[in-house]
Scaffold this motif. Structure first.
Motif, PDB file in Angstrom:
ATOM      1  N   ARG A   1      59.624 -41.312 -45.223  1.00 51.13           N
ATOM      2  CA  ARG A   1      60.973 -40.773 -45.010  1.00 51.13           C
ATOM      3  C   ARG A   1      61.039 -39.301 -45.414  1.00 51.13           C
ATOM      4  N   GLU A   2      60.399 -38.949 -46.535  1.00 48.74           N
ATOM      5  CA  GLU A   2      60.383 -37.550 -46.960  1.00 48.74           C
ATOM      6  C   GLU A   2      59.671 -36.676 -45.936  1.00 48.74           C
ATOM      7  N   LYS A   3      58.606 -37.200 -45.363  1.00 47.82           N
ATOM      8  CA  LYS A   3      57.888 -36.450 -44.337  1.00 47.82           C
ATOM      9  C   LYS A   3      58.739 -36.282 -43.080  1.00 47.82           C
ATOM     10  N   VAL A   4      59.470 -37.319 -42.722  1.00 46.03           N
ATOM     11  CA  VAL A   4      60.347 -37.244 -41.548  1.00 46.03           C
ATOM     12  C   VAL A   4      61.443 -36.210 -41.773  1.00 46.03           C
ATOM     13  N   GLU A   5      61.993 -36.183 -42.977  1.00 43.00           N
ATOM     14  CA  GLU A   5      63.044 -35.205 -43.286  1.00 43.00           C
ATOM     15  C   GLU A   5      62.525 -33.782 -43.118  1.00 43.00           C
ATOM     16  N   ARG A   6      61.344 -33.510 -43.641  1.00 45.31           N
ATOM     17  CA  ARG A   6      60.776 -32.173 -43.490  1.00 45.31           C
ATOM     18  C   ARG A   6      60.446 -31.881 -42.031  1.00 45.31           C
ATOM     19  N   PHE A   7      59.982 -32.887 -41.321  1.00 42.87           N
ATOM     20  CA  PHE A   7      59.554 -32.710 -39.939  1.00 42.87           C
ATOM     21  C   PHE A   7      60.713 -32.306 -39.036  1.00 42.87           C
ATOM     22  N   PHE A   8      61.857 -32.931 -39.250  1.00 47.26           N
ATOM     23  CA  PHE A   8      63.001 -32.663 -38.382  1.00 47.26           C
ATOM     24  C   PHE A   8      63.989 -31.662 -38.980  1.00 47.26           C
ATOM     25  N   ARG A   9      63.675 -31.121 -40.155  1.00 47.82           N
ATOM     26  CA  ARG A   9      64.624 -30.209 -40.800  1.00 47.82           C
ATOM     27  C   ARG A   9      64.902 -29.014 -39.903  1.00 47.82           C
ATOM     28  N   CYS A  10      66.152 -28.662 -39.848  1.00 49.18           N
ATOM     29  CA  CYS A  10      66.567 -27.564 -38.963  1.00 49.18           C
ATOM     30  C   CYS A  10      66.339 -26.228 -39.656  1.00 49.18           C
ATOM     31  N   HIS A  11      65.474 -25.407 -39.075  1.00 48.76           N
ATOM     32  CA  HIS A  11      65.234 -24.051 -39.584  1.00 48.76           C
ATOM     33  C   HIS A  11      65.800 -22.994 -38.652  1.00 48.76           C
ATOM     34  N   GLU A  12      66.280 -23.462 -37.482  1.00 44.46           N
ATOM     35  CA  GLU A  12      66.749 -22.489 -36.508  1.00 44.46           C
ATOM     36  C   GLU A  12      68.027 -21.808 -36.993  1.00 44.46           C
ATOM     37  N   SER A  13      68.229 -20.598 -36.543  1.00 43.71           N
ATOM     38  CA  SER A  13      69.466 -19.892 -36.849  1.00 43.71           C
ATOM     39  C   SER A  13      70.005 -19.312 -35.553  1.00 43.71           C
TER      40      SER A  13
END
Length: 327
Positions: free
Chosen positions: A309-321
């Motif tokens: 789950r922690e890996k999924v959170e980082r994987f899909f985390r939004c970095h776009e601006s």
């Protein structure tokens, strides 16, 4: 490791293979015309106007607005499901979430994503998208239309995923290029087939994906959907010719976007060699997270899935601006 040592099955769900052997599995030789088949199918699918219809759901949640959604897929098939929108924050990403062959009776509110519009479609013939005469049970569904590649239900389910992406883009145009996919088991196999041909999907997460290495899929004992196809093969020896066009491992070899895949070492429903055929086919910059077991409760599963789950959170985390907020 906590690979189960005892189980109620008449066969070994590890198939006698250790991790090193599983990591050495390669995709099978592919059938001629694989790319042409899927490219043409995708061309037809994205020409369809999904015409999404939304209404407030009776389901309530403190963190999400829940909407019932219907959209049109290929063959004028109505796909039903749910759309989640965050109660706070901007919508900066989209996520399509597939389901296993058990279907889906409600959205998953525990996905570790934020600022995301999450679409949970039910694949044609299953759950909210049930539609006789398509069988709603896995054993019947996986055989529907299998006589010909053009009529096979699995192709229609891939269309439904592509039209789910079209639905998010039609509702929220600024999500173009910022849409991911997540699927488990049946949904993992559908995702592997769909992602390489849809440039609108920018990343994917597959858990214990099925439909990989179809010759193995047809030969290894299982309690999953492959079991009914194995029975069918006894009187229809040519079925592999259809299935080779629907091989998730061959499709995965064509994926060029970031992927997080979680195959299992023990699985009675989706044979691990087939799962690893999908995971191993991906370019090596992707991440494989290995589960001790799939489709089976095991000691340590809670801790292992917490790490995933922690890996999924980082994987899909939004970095776009610079993407506008949902208004």
């Amino acid at each position: 490791m906590s690979v189960p040592k005892t189980h109620p099955f008449a066969f070994d769900p590890t198939y006698g293979m250790q991790l090193e052997q599983l990591l050495a599995i390669e995709p099978p030789e592919e059938v001629s015309g694989f790319d042409d088949f899927w490219t043409e199918r995708y061309r037809r699918a994205i020409a369809v106007d999904p015409q999404p219809k939304l209404r407030r759901s009776q389901i309530r949640h403190r963190d999400w607005h829940v909407l019932d959604i219907t959209y049109t897929s290929t063959g004028a098939f109505n796909i039903r499901g749910w759309l989640l929108l965050p109660r706070t924050g901007a919508v900066r990403r989209g996520l399509v979430v597939g389901h296993g062959y058990g279907g889906r009776d409600q959205p998953d509110f525990d996905l570790p994503v934020k600022d995301t519009a999450i679409l949970f479609p039910c694949s044609r013939g299953l759950s909210l998208s049930a539609h006789p005469p398509i069988p709603a049970d896995p054993g019947g569904h996986v055989l529907y239309g299998i006589e010909k590649p053009a009529s096979y239900i699995i192709g229609g389910c891939v269309d439904d995923l592509w039209l789910a992406v079209s639905t998010l883009v039609s509702l929220y145009p600024w999500l173009t290029g910022h849409i991911g996919y997540s699927g488990i088991s049946f949904g993992g196999g559908i995702g592997a087939l769909a992602i390489p041909f849809d440039s609108r999907i920018d990343r994917g997460h597959l858990v214990v994906p099925t439909f990989g290495h179809r010759s193995l899929w047809l030969s290894l004992p299982t309690i999953g959907s492959a079991q009914s196809v194995q029975e069918y093969q006894k009187t229809h020896a040519s079925v592999l010719e259809t299935l080779r066009l629907f091989d998730a491992a061959n499709a995965a070899a064509r994926i060029k976007v970031p992927m997080l895949v979680a195959p299992a070492l023990f699985d009675p429903a989706v044979a691990p060699p087939c799962q690893f055929a999908v995971a191993n086919a991906l370019p090596k910059f992707n991440e494989i997270f290995i589960l001790d077991a799939g489709h089976f409760d095991y000691v340590g599963s809670i801790e292992q899935h917490a790490v995933l789950r922690e890996k999924v959170e980082r994987f899909f985390r939004c970095h776009e601006s610079g993407i506008p907020a949902l208004v």
